[in-house]
Scaffold this active site. Structure first.
Site, mmCIF file in Angstrom:
data_model
loop_
_atom_site.group_PDB
_atom_site.id
_atom_site.type_symbol
_atom_site.label_atom_id
_atom_site.label_comp_id
_atom_site.label_asym_id
_atom_site.label_seq_id
_atom_site.Cartn_x
_atom_site.Cartn_y
_atom_site.Cartn_z
ATOM 1 N N GLU A 162 -1.212 10.846 -2.626
ATOM 2 C CA GLU A 162 -0.317 9.821 -2.014
ATOM 3 C C GLU A 162 -0.282 10.064 -0.543
ATOM 4 O O GLU A 162 -0.490 9.177 0.386
ATOM 5 C CB GLU A 162 1.028 9.918 -2.549
ATOM 6 C CG GLU A 162 2.002 8.894 -1.807
ATOM 7 C CD GLU A 162 3.595 9.110 -2.217
ATOM 8 O OE1 GLU A 162 3.607 9.297 -3.567
ATOM 9 O OE2 GLU A 162 4.576 9.021 -1.429
ATOM 10 N N ARG A 173 3.548 2.386 -3.813
ATOM 11 C CA ARG A 173 2.956 3.127 -2.467
ATOM 12 C C ARG A 173 1.657 2.381 -2.139
ATOM 13 O O ARG A 173 0.569 2.950 -1.483
ATOM 14 C CB ARG A 173 2.659 4.372 -2.906
ATOM 15 C CG ARG A 173 3.661 5.595 -3.235
ATOM 16 C CD ARG A 173 4.766 5.423 -2.194
ATOM 17 N NE ARG A 173 5.847 6.193 -2.643
ATOM 18 C CZ ARG A 173 7.031 5.479 -3.179
ATOM 19 N NH1 ARG A 173 6.958 4.365 -3.311
ATOM 20 N NH2 ARG A 173 8.058 6.037 -3.635
ATOM 21 N N SER A 187 5.870 13.770 -0.917
ATOM 22 C CA SER A 187 4.946 14.073 -2.307
ATOM 23 C C SER A 187 3.479 13.734 -1.978
ATOM 24 O O SER A 187 3.137 13.088 -1.166
ATOM 25 C CB SER A 187 5.432 12.699 -3.183
ATOM 26 O OG SER A 187 6.798 13.119 -3.618
HETATM 27 C C1 LIG Z 1 10.394 15.511 3.856
HETATM 28 C C2 LIG Z 1 9.788 14.289 3.156
HETATM 29 C C3 LIG Z 1 10.099 13.305 2.270
HETATM 30 C C4 LIG Z 1 9.576 12.035 2.233
HETATM 31 N N1 LIG Z 1 10.115 11.292 1.017
HETATM 32 C C5 LIG Z 1 9.500 10.139 0.876
HETATM 33 C C6 LIG Z 1 10.221 9.294 -0.229
HETATM 34 O O1 LIG Z 1 11.012 9.604 -0.706
HETATM 35 N N2 LIG Z 1 9.533 8.126 -0.566
HETATM 36 C C7 LIG Z 1 8.263 7.609 0.316
HETATM 37 O O2 LIG Z 1 7.831 6.550 -0.119
HETATM 38 N N3 LIG Z 1 7.821 8.565 0.983
HETATM 39 C C8 LIG Z 1 8.510 9.740 1.336
HETATM 40 N N4 LIG Z 1 7.754 10.665 2.100
HETATM 41 C C9 LIG Z 1 6.567 9.959 2.966
HETATM 42 C C10 LIG Z 1 6.600 9.490 4.229
HETATM 43 O O3 LIG Z 1 7.651 9.679 4.762
HETATM 44 C C11 LIG Z 1 6.454 7.800 4.065
HETATM 45 O O4 LIG Z 1 5.282 7.448 3.365
HETATM 46 C C12 LIG Z 1 6.669 7.076 5.383
HETATM 47 O O5 LIG Z 1 6.871 5.757 4.910
HETATM 48 C C13 LIG Z 1 5.562 7.347 6.322
HETATM 49 O O6 LIG Z 1 5.806 6.813 7.474
HETATM 50 P P1 LIG Z 1 5.096 7.072 8.883
HETATM 51 O O7 LIG Z 1 5.775 6.282 10.024
HETATM 52 O O8 LIG Z 1 5.185 8.634 8.964
HETATM 53 O O9 LIG Z 1 3.621 6.846 8.636
HETATM 54 P P2 LIG Z 1 2.437 7.731 9.103
HETATM 55 O O10 LIG Z 1 2.482 9.238 7.951
HETATM 56 O O11 LIG Z 1 2.353 8.231 10.453
HETATM 57 O O12 LIG Z 1 1.233 6.891 8.576
HETATM 58 C C14 LIG Z 1 1.061 6.500 7.182
HETATM 59 C C15 LIG Z 1 0.321 5.150 6.932
HETATM 60 O O13 LIG Z 1 0.744 4.164 7.460
HETATM 61 C C16 LIG Z 1 0.039 3.850 8.626
HETATM 62 N N5 LIG Z 1 0.751 3.268 9.708
HETATM 63 C C17 LIG Z 1 1.829 3.784 10.525
HETATM 64 N N6 LIG Z 1 2.492 3.136 11.267
HETATM 65 C C18 LIG Z 1 1.927 1.822 11.061
HETATM 66 C C19 LIG Z 1 2.268 0.463 11.560
HETATM 67 N N7 LIG Z 1 3.028 0.329 12.478
HETATM 68 N N8 LIG Z 1 1.433 -0.500 11.153
HETATM 69 C C20 LIG Z 1 0.197 -0.212 10.064
HETATM 70 N N9 LIG Z 1 0.317 0.653 9.495
HETATM 71 C C21 LIG Z 1 0.849 1.957 10.117
HETATM 72 C C22 LIG Z 1 -0.939 4.844 8.971
HETATM 73 O O14 LIG Z 1 -2.010 4.395 9.530
HETATM 74 C C23 LIG Z 1 -1.401 5.469 7.622
HETATM 75 O O15 LIG Z 1 -1.963 4.799 6.973
HETATM 76 C C24 LIG Z 1 8.389 11.725 2.713
HETATM 77 C C25 LIG Z 1 7.877 12.646 3.617
HETATM 78 C C26 LIG Z 1 8.345 13.801 3.904
HETATM 79 C C27 LIG Z 1 7.947 14.744 5.150
#
Ligand SMILES: Cc1cc2nc3c(=O)[nH]c(=O)nc-3n(C[C@H](O)[C@H](O)[C@H](O)COP(=O)(O)OP(=O)(O)OC[C@H]3O[C@@H](n4cnc5c(N)ncnc54)[C@H](O)[C@@H]3O)c2cc1C
Length: 298
Positions: free
Chosen positions: A290, A171, A220
């Site tokens: 996380e 992560r 998580s």
């Molecule tokens: C039901 C559920 C299940 C999940 N299962 C998993 C799993 O199995 N494995 C896992 O790893 N995660 C999981 N997650 C967590 C999450 O989906 C991941 O961490 C995902 O990669 C976050 O992406 P996001 O676009 O929503 O980022 P955001 O939540 O919008 O942002 C997260 C971080 O990324 C940064 N960011 C966003 N976009 C960019 C960009 N274009 N460039 C640079 N930085 C950026 C943000 O500034 C922030 O620091 C889960 C979440 C949920 C709700």
């Protein structure tokens, strides 16, 4: 405030509960949608010159915003959503925009019989957010097949970077808080479309069985410790189902905090604090978040 020459959209005081999967959070002072990478560079330049702090928001599936909101401007690159495949020996290179939905991208790969990302199926984030978090599941990480990214840095410069896998960890990625991943390249190998679909169906059914997908959450909450999954510590501390207001440690998966309906961000933050306290008191282990908490420190 003037946004001269900007082609994209500038919204003011936007409630974050609409933009985060946890469905909590007060207003972001600004929510910006650049039209393209050059517009983003211009927006970054403008914010730098006028002293506006900012962050990037993907699909908001790994962040919890405070009830008071956030003083930073939030930038969403949903318009950077191109997808292009180039055939290579043994597979394809996929070039995908940072704003593209990870789930949709994986579907598109599978449809073309391209393997390497299928175990990340149903992670609800964007490609850019997934790279920043080095999202992973079922033993696969987004960095496994990533070969390069285009980033816009805080100077507004567009930088094409090759990926050195050593820089990614659990992560964790080399993408800084001020860097925006605007596009990414993945090397995918030829596989069997029907088998890939089966693998994805399996991933989905396991998620449905083990994750509380029926409630809003941010996935998580804590990182694993010493090779052991975080849910185990929360479970051992006796916190399954523990509740503050409508924020609740999921009965189904104790590393998820779910919003039972009207949770406030402060309930979730208090629950995170309680879990850390209890796990340390009972097991001597310090859990680390996380999820990212935004706007909680003034
Ligand atoms: C039901 C559920 C299940 C999940 N299962 C998993 C799993 O199995 N494995 C896992 O790893 N995660 C999981 N997650 C967590 C999450 O989906 C991941 O961490 C995902 O990669 C976050 O992406 P996001 O676009 O929503 O980022 P955001 O939540 O919008 O942002 C997260 C971080 O990324 C940064 N960011 C966003 N976009 C960019 C960009 N274009 N460039 C640079 N930085 C950026 C943000 O500034 C922030 O620091 C889960 C979440 C949920 C709700």
């Amino acid at each position: 405030m003037e946004w001269k020459g900007i082609k994209g959209t500038v919204l003011k005081d936007v409630p974050m509960k609409r933009y985060t999967s946890m469905r909590v959070g007060g207003p972001a002072r600004l929510l910006l949608y650049p039209a393209d990478r050059y517009d983003l560079a211009a927006m970054i330049g403008h914010m730098r010159d006028t002293g506006i702090p900012y962050r990037f928001l993907g699909n908001g599936t790994n962040v919890i915003v405070s009830d008071e909101g956030i003083k930073e401007a939030l930038v969403r690159i949903t318009k950077m959503n191109r997808l292009h495949f180039t055939k290579t020996a043994g597979g394809s290179i996929a070039e995908v925009g940072g704003g593209y939905s990870l789930k949709r991208f994986i579907n598109e790969c599978a449809r073309r019989g391209l393997a390497g990302l299928e175990k990340l199926y149903w992670i609800p984030g964007s490609v850019g957010g997934g790279i920043r978090m080095n999202a992973g599941s079922f033993g696969q990480s987004i960095s496994d097949t990533l070969t390069g990214v285009d980033i816009i840095n805080e100077k507004g410069e567009i930088i094409e970077r090759q990926i050195n896998k050593e820089e990614f960890g659990y992560r964790a990625s080399p993408v800084g808080r001020r860097d925006c991943v605007i596009s990414a390249r993945f090397r995918l190998r030829t596989g069997d479309a029907a088998q890939l679909q089966k693998d994805m169906d399996y991933v989905y059914s396991e998620r449905k069985k083990n994750h509380p997908m029926e409630y809003p959450s941010a996935g998580s909450v804590f990182k694993g410790v010493g090779g052991r999954a975080a849910w185990w510590f929360v479970e051992e501390a006796g916190l399954r189902g523990y509740r503050i207001g409508d924020a609740c440690v999921s009965e189904k998966h104790t590393n998820f905090i779910v919003n039972l309906g009207h949770a406030r961000a402060r309930d979730i933050a208090a629950l995170i604090g309680k879990i850390k306290e209890e796990v340390f008191a009972r097991l001597g282990v310090r859990l680390e978040e996380e999820v990212e908490l935004w706007g909680f420190n003034g």
